[in-house]
Design an enzyme around this catalytic site. Structure first.
Site, mmCIF file in Angstrom:
data_model
loop_
_atom_site.group_PDB
_atom_site.id
_atom_site.type_symbol
_atom_site.label_atom_id
_atom_site.label_comp_id
_atom_site.label_asym_id
_atom_site.label_seq_id
_atom_site.Cartn_x
_atom_site.Cartn_y
_atom_site.Cartn_z
ATOM 1 N N HIS A 579 0.941 -1.231 0.049
ATOM 2 C CA HIS A 579 -0.146 0.073 -0.045
ATOM 3 C C HIS A 579 0.956 1.297 0.073
ATOM 4 O O HIS A 579 0.476 2.198 -0.674
ATOM 5 C CB HIS A 579 -1.010 0.126 1.252
ATOM 6 N N GLU A 815 -10.286 -11.360 -6.225
ATOM 7 C CA GLU A 815 -9.004 -11.236 -5.624
ATOM 8 C C GLU A 815 -8.547 -12.336 -5.258
ATOM 9 O O GLU A 815 -7.229 -12.870 -5.278
ATOM 10 C CB GLU A 815 -8.780 -10.209 -4.568
ATOM 11 N N ASP A 839 -4.051 -8.512 -5.184
ATOM 12 C CA ASP A 839 -4.184 -9.631 -4.450
ATOM 13 C C ASP A 839 -4.172 -10.972 -5.201
ATOM 14 O O ASP A 839 -3.976 -12.098 -4.781
ATOM 15 C CB ASP A 839 -5.547 -9.588 -3.559
ATOM 16 N N CYS A 886 -8.908 -3.393 -11.235
ATOM 17 C CA CYS A 886 -8.938 -2.269 -10.473
ATOM 18 C C CYS A 886 -7.269 -2.181 -9.745
ATOM 19 O O CYS A 886 -6.906 -1.641 -9.161
ATOM 20 C CB CYS A 886 -9.879 -1.708 -9.618
HETATM 21 C C1 PEP Z 1 -6.268 -5.296 -5.238
HETATM 22 O O1 PEP Z 1 -5.949 -6.480 -4.763
HETATM 23 O O2 PEP Z 1 -5.924 -5.434 -6.559
HETATM 24 C C2 PEP Z 1 -6.880 -4.327 -4.899
HETATM 25 C C3 PEP Z 1 -7.163 -3.476 -5.746
HETATM 26 O O3 PEP Z 1 -7.062 -4.067 -3.526
HETATM 27 P P1 PEP Z 1 -5.859 -3.597 -2.517
HETATM 28 O O4 PEP Z 1 -4.487 -3.220 -3.399
HETATM 29 O O5 PEP Z 1 -6.530 -2.459 -1.749
HETATM 30 O O6 PEP Z 1 -5.724 -4.902 -1.694
HETATM 31 MG MG MG Z 2 -6.894 -6.169 -2.606
#
Ligand code: PEP
Ligand code: MG
Length: 953
Positions: A579, A815, A839, A886
């Site tokens: 993140h 995911e 994920d 996404c």
């Molecule tokens: C992902 O896992 O691709 C996603 C968009 O969620 P995050 O990165 O917030 O886990």
């Molecule tokens: Mg995710």
């Protein structure tokens, strides 16, 4: 630290007398490699000075300071003598514990033993034990006393409902060391018990470290389950420790005195009512312990004998402990304090004896309680040492390091290596006046440094931050508190650090996220002053944009960075989909991660060049390389400018296929910028940031306000919201979760939400209520089974009946590989899928997305991941549903053609990438990329796929 285990114990031995027993013990120590045979003399000499009989049939023979050099390894050996050995004065020993210790490592063991000593008749049980394990259990299994003191009572706390009050109670127990982080969850799952008169009781045994009872009252009477809620008891339950307090509580309730608790405004009254320990208001003195090996048996014995000479009570506790302390007359209680050299003992004596007892105690402690001692002043004068862990060699000038590309762009600048030093200093000072002078000097030096930063700051917001730091340094209340500690004998370092930490903790406890953030500022200036006192040079910020070099950067660290000052981020650990990397991208700061520990050894100011697109790092590059990088940066800049000019136009392939390009955002205030940068929708609103910004779970009203702001700024464009996705690498401070071995495979995402449906329900209500006719798409994170999807959907449907919404779609994130594999079934029921490739890649390839070494291989262009994407799109389209991506892959220049070729309908990316992604789509031909994608599915590796995609123009 010394620990007991069964292998150290010999059972059922006999010894005719103490001398024989000591010889057997010396032999056991020697046989175990713990001491030389000559240590035997030490054992004899020590017994000659005074018996080591401890009580309850236990003796603890050990050597003298003079024979400590005969100790080879710190450890213990135990021998059970069921028939007893006369240890002098008619005292029978059934268990002898021979200690070989070089310093004070055995204090912990003594603490353990003396806790056992307080319990019933231990000698008989020790004598009758047949197995070593029984002995260990007898010594370790002594039940602990219930903690119930001032720090466990919180009166008039800010709490809006039962859950918040519960959380406050759990927090007190955690702070007091009674419980660890999973405790609150256990408490929340237990059944509340109404006690009448607005008082409630909760208890849990989960994650309890030692028994403790907390009592918390809300600032205003609340209601809970149709009754009033005026006070809540939270018990960290262990054995029967709480029985007495519970009986006292029953007496209070039966006696009609509940109001004494629910309306109390003084924690002392509460503790007295429950029979807890309240420190008596007696004359007192605080004295540092000088003994090199702490308050071990011999000095403790001298102290208890001294205390016994007075016809009145003397209590003692360690500074920082709450409660009434222990009787200084009790040897076992003194040993149980586990006091070490430099720690401060606070003695209080009954007024009738105080005038005589306190000076006598001072004299005895200063003269070492029968041992030769060094004053602490020498330690204060020593230059404190620093431990900085950067053992590996830095990569040399001119070298290249291939790491993981985490945020695009080329950054150049001097390195600012931030390795957190450990400060080591003496607790006791050389006298208040000289310590004050040292502190004053440090404070003025730091103030001058900060003033220079204020003067040199070109950006107003930075000037404000540093001006606030200056004001903190000058805070008279802080200075007063520090001074009080100096008066009591603390060193400048100890006094300053303790007060800064206490102030930071008070700040954190405030129910205002912004004010609570100032705790970080306090700690920051606290560190600067401490470093100055300890003679350590903390790296000062270069006055040109620099490359921040750290081991790892937390999302909050990145969010706090100032783009004007930080040209780039370089980390030793971490991966591209962590993140922190996502936030770096959102801020537009180039980042390269996972470069290895060696970069932490770089000299401050080393010129660095990092390429956030390729992950390449160059150390002190030559001029030609720098010029080339500048040219590339220029070209990239031009591409970006061209893309920016057409950002508001749709993304149509050359043959007219439209791909929606949306924005990933984390907070409402990013929406307007995203729209300005060309977003046709918000394709992923990560709502956990909304939750993280609050000191407790945000109410429906607070959430509604946030979601409304997003929808308003979108002005009719669709909003895809992901419900709260915490757990794994995204913990919430006020939603404590038990530590898990594999948090990424544990209770996270929708699993967690379904365990606390009330939080999900509040969020869904807020979302539905904020829609007001605007297009709203809600998706659930980390769904892996049909049941999870259906449970979440049913909840949303039920609420929809109450709060009608015209334009609502319900979907899931893909995911988890199981969801992609079940896509044909799920696609019949959902309205859409959004593929979270971060994920999905992690779980498909079994590589932790933040893994320091492996995350570079966690490439979403791996054919295995592409196959899962292909299956998902096929199933969705067969059922007339749309699919978005996404994850970070959606913004990857090489991935865009393949995702479009696989039929993805929407790409949701960081707002800064929208223009570039649209420009890339416009370069493509849909038939050509379809063929390309099919080829990619049949390749063997991510590298092969990247090579294929790289050949496309
Ligand atoms: C992902 O896992 O691709 C996603 C968009 O969620 P995050 O990165 O917030 O886990
Ligand atoms: Mg995710």
């Amino acid at each position: 630290m010394l620990e007991l285990d069964a292998s150290q114990i010999q059972m059922g031995r006999q010894a005719a007398d103490k001398a024989t027993a000591l010889a057997m013990l010396a032999e056991a120590l020697a046989a175990g490699g713990l001491a030389t045979p000559a240590y035997h003399d030490g054992l004899l000499a020590r017994e000659a000075q005074g018996s080591t009989y401890l009580g309850q049939g236990i003796a603890i023979p050990h050597g003298t300071p003079q024979t400590r050099d005969q100790v080879l390894n710190t450890g213990v050996r135990l021998i059970q003598f069921p028939e007893g050995v006369d240890w002098g004065n008619g005292q029978q020993v059934y268990l002898a514990i021979a200690i070989a210790a070089q310093s004070d490592e055995h204090l912990h063991l003594l603490q353990l033993l003396t806790r056992a000593l307080g319990e019933g008749d231990l000698s008989q049980a020790l004598r009758e034990a047949r197995e070593p394990a029984q002995i260990v259990e007898l010594l370790q299994g002594a039940p602990q006393e219930l903690a119930l003191d001032g720090q466990l009572v919180g009166l008039g706390l800010h709490a809006e409902d039962f859950d918040e009050l519960l959380w406050q109670g759990a927090r007190l127990l955690r702070q007091a060391g009674c419980a660890s982080s999973g405790f609150a969850l256990g408490l929340a799952r237990s059944e509340p018990l109404p006690l009448g008169d607005g008082l409630w009781w909760l208890h849990s045994e989960q994650s309890v470290e030692r028994p403790g009872l907390a009592f918390v009252t809300p600032a205003q009477t609340l209601s809970f389950r149709g009754e009033t809620l005026k006070g809540l008891f939270c018990l960290a339950s262990q054995g029967e420790a709480h029985r007495q307090a519970l009986e006292r509580l029953c007496d209070v309730l039966i006696g009609g005195r509940a109001a004494e608790l629910s309306e109390a405004n003084d924690s002392r009254r509460v503790i007295e009512a429950l029979g807890g320990e309240v420190a008596p208001d007696w004359p007192s003195v605080a004295l540092p312990l000088l003994n090199a090996h702490g308050l071990h048996a011999r000095p403790a014995k001298a102290l208890s004998e001294l205390a016994q000479q007075f016809a009145g009570e003397i209590r003692v506790r360690l500074r920082g402990d709450e409660g009434a302390g222990v009787s200084a007359k009790s040897l076992s209680r003194l040993l149980a304090l586990g006091a070490r050299r430099g720690q401060v003992l606070e003695f209080s004596a009954e007024p009738v004896i105080a005038d005589d007892a306190l000076p006598a105690l001072r004299a005895a402690l200063e003269s070492g309680l029968g041992e030769a001692v060094e004053p602490l002043l020498n330690e204060a004068a020593q230059v404190p040492s620093v431990v900085v862990e950067a053992p590996v060699l830095a990569p040399p000038a001119g070298s290249r390091v291939q790491a993981v590309a985490a945020s695009p762009g080329i950054a150049m600048g001097p390195a600012l290596v931030r390795v957190m030093p450990t400060f080591e200093f003496a607790e006791q000072g050389a006298g208040a006046a000289s310590e004050r002078q040292r502190l004053d000097e440090a404070l003025s030096a730091i103030a001058a440094q900060i003033q220079r930063l204020v003067d040199g700051a070109g950006v107003a917001s930075i000037r404000e931050i540093f001006s606030a730091h200056l004001a903190m340094l000058d805070d008279p209340a802080l200075r007063e508190d520090v001074d009080a500690r100096l008066q009591a004998g603390a060193s400048a370092e100890a006094a300053w650090q303790q007060e800064i930490e206490a102030a930071a903790q008070r700040q954190e406890a405030l129910h205002d996220a912004l004010l609570a953030e100032r705790a970080a500022d306090l700690r920051d200036i606290g560190r600067r002053v401490l470093a100055h006192l300890c003679g350590i040079d903390l790296p000062s910020e270069p006055n040109e944009p620099y490359v921040l070099v750290m081991s790892e950067v937390a999302p909050s660290d990145v969010a706090a960075l100032d783009r004007q000052r930080v040209a780039g981020i370089l980390t030793a650990n971490g991966g591209a989909t962590a993140h922190s990397a996502i936030i770096a991208r959102a801020l537009g700061i180039p980042a390269v991660v996972g470069a290895g520990e060696a970069i932490l050894a770089l000299a401050q100011g080393t010129p660095l060049l990092l390429d956030g697109d390729s992950g390449l790092l160059r150390i002190a590059p030559d001029d030609a390389t720098r010029q080339q990088a500048l040219r590339e940066r220029e070209a990239a800049q031009q591409r970006r400018e061209q893309a920016h000019a057409t950002r508001l136009e749709p993304a149509l392939t050359r043959d007219g296929v439209q791909v929606e390009v949306a924005a990933n955002i984390g907070a409402a205030n990013e929406t307007a910028d995203a729209v300005e940068l060309g977003a046709e929708a918000v394709g992923l609103l990560r709502t956990e940031l909304v939750f993280m910004e609050h000191a407790q779970a945000p109410s429906q009203a607070a959430q509604e306000q946030e979601y409304r702001r997003v929808l308003e700024a979108l002005d009719g464009r669709p909003l895809v919201v992901r419900t709260l996705d915490v757990g794994g690498d995204k913990p919430l401070p006020y939603w404590p979760m038990p530590a898990e071995e594999n948090p990424f495979l544990g209770v996270r995402g929708i699993r967690l939400s379904l365990q606390r449906p009330e939080i999900l329900e509040t969020q869904l209500r807020a979302l539905l209520a904020s829609a007001e006719g605007r297009p709203l798409r809600i998706m659930f994170p980390m769904v892996g089974t049909m049941e999870e999807w259906r449970a979440a959907r049913d909840l949303a449907q039920r609420l929809r009946e109450e709060i009608p919404v015209q334009d609502l779609q319900l979907g899931i994130m893909i995911e988890v590989p199981s969801a992609a594999l079940l896509a044909p079934l799920l696609a019949r029921e959902v309205d859409f899928f959004s593929i979270g490739t971060n994920d999905l890649t992690q779980y498909c390839l079994a590589i932790d997305r933040g893994h320091p070494q492996l995350s570079a291989q966690a490439d979403g262009l791996h054919p295995a991941v592409l196959r899962l994407i292909a299956m998902t799109v096929e199933a969705a389209h067969a059922n007339g549903k749309w699919v978005g991506v996404c994850g970070e892959l959606a913004g990857d220049r090489l991935a865009v053609p393949l995702l479009v070729g696989l039929g993805v309908d929407e790409l949701s990316v960081s707002p800064r990438s929208i223009g570039l992604v649209k420009a890339r789509v416009r370069e493509l031909d849909s038939r050509e990329v379809r063929t390309l994608a099919q080829q990619a599915l049949n390749l063997e590796s991510a590298a092969a796929v990247r090579a294929l995609a790289g050949g496309l123009h």
